[in-house]
Design a protein around this motif. Sequence first.
Motif, short mmCIF file in Angstrom:
data_model
loop_
_atom_site.label_atom_id
_atom_site.label_comp_id
_atom_site.label_asym_id
_atom_site.label_seq_id
_atom_site.Cartn_x
_atom_site.Cartn_y
_atom_site.Cartn_z
N THR A 30 7.50 4.52 -3.40
CA THR A 30 7.25 5.21 -2.14
C THR A 30 6.42 6.47 -2.37
OG1 THR A 30 9.36 4.42 -1.26
CG2 THR A 30 8.34 6.30 -0.15
N ILE A 34 2.63 7.22 -0.83
CA ILE A 34 2.36 8.33 0.09
C ILE A 34 1.36 9.31 -0.53
CG2 ILE A 34 3.37 10.23 1.41
CD1 ILE A 34 5.97 8.69 1.54
N GLU A 37 -1.98 7.91 0.07
CA GLU A 37 -2.38 7.89 1.48
C GLU A 37 -2.68 9.30 2.01
OE1 GLU A 37 0.87 6.00 3.41
OE2 GLU A 37 0.21 3.97 2.92
N LYS A 38 -1.83 10.27 1.66
CA LYS A 38 -1.92 11.59 2.28
C LYS A 38 -2.38 12.70 1.33
CE LYS A 38 1.18 12.87 5.12
NZ LYS A 38 2.45 13.30 5.76
N THR A 43 2.25 15.85 0.75
CA THR A 43 3.45 15.01 0.73
C THR A 43 4.66 15.84 0.34
OG1 THR A 43 2.12 13.09 0.06
CG2 THR A 43 4.50 12.95 -0.27
N GLU A 47 9.87 13.69 2.95
CA GLU A 47 9.15 12.53 3.47
C GLU A 47 9.32 11.34 2.53
OE1 GLU A 47 4.67 11.39 5.13
OE2 GLU A 47 5.01 13.24 4.00
N ILE A 48 9.24 11.59 1.23
CA ILE A 48 9.44 10.53 0.25
C ILE A 48 10.84 9.95 0.38
CG2 ILE A 48 9.58 9.99 -2.21
CD1 ILE A 48 7.51 12.24 -2.67
N ASP A 51 11.24 7.77 3.62
CA ASP A 51 10.59 6.46 3.54
C ASP A 51 11.24 5.56 2.48
OD1 ASP A 51 8.91 7.57 5.38
OD2 ASP A 51 7.06 6.90 4.40
#
Length: 222
Positions: A30, A34, A37-38, A43, A47-48, A51
């Motif tokens: 994960t 992320i 992606e971000k 990040t 958030e990690i 998800d």
Amino acid sequence: MSNHSILDALIAQTKISKKQTDKQQKIVETAVKIFAEKGYANTSTSEIAKDAGVAEGTIFRHYGTKDNLLLSVILPFIKESMPTMAESVFNEILNKDIASFEEFLRALLRNRLQFIKDNKEIFQIVVKEFLYNEGLRNELSPYFTKNIVGRMHKMIEEFKERGELVNLPNEAIAKMIFTVIGGYFISRFVLWQNQPDTNEEAEVENIIQFIMNGITNKSQGN
């Protein structure tokens, strides 16, 4: 993979790695996804955790910090991939029909500059850890020596035989080159990363000329 994102390669690797518990595996997969992606800076561990379906405290318990989470993935990857990466870089450069050591050096600098730009956040984290963590330096140095320094010595010897370079030990010449180029990368992407954009081509040429004026055989052609 010389000019591609390390995070993209890590995504593929984490899917087949079975060296961690299922929960750690999910966190790592994960996090890397992320990050890719971000961006790493954008990040958060919360958030990690969300998800990955775990509590944020689980991440802290296993890894301590977000930096350590990334390092736990990237360092084994670097050690495993360095031989292939080094071979790919040198083959890519030499396929350009290099006629002089200056051309080789220019191609190498541009190649690695683009690679670091593509992986700037990872470079910053690894460099900071490398500078302050003696254990990490001792762990990675043999891989660097075996896969990169050895190839550089071979190139230096080849151009010394052509009469282009000064008659100094290959190790001394390689150390000067790595010091100048490595210092440039660290100053640009770590120490002075927030400075306004500069003329990249001019910087590259300045570095090349600085190096070549010190190692070129001045008696050539006399």
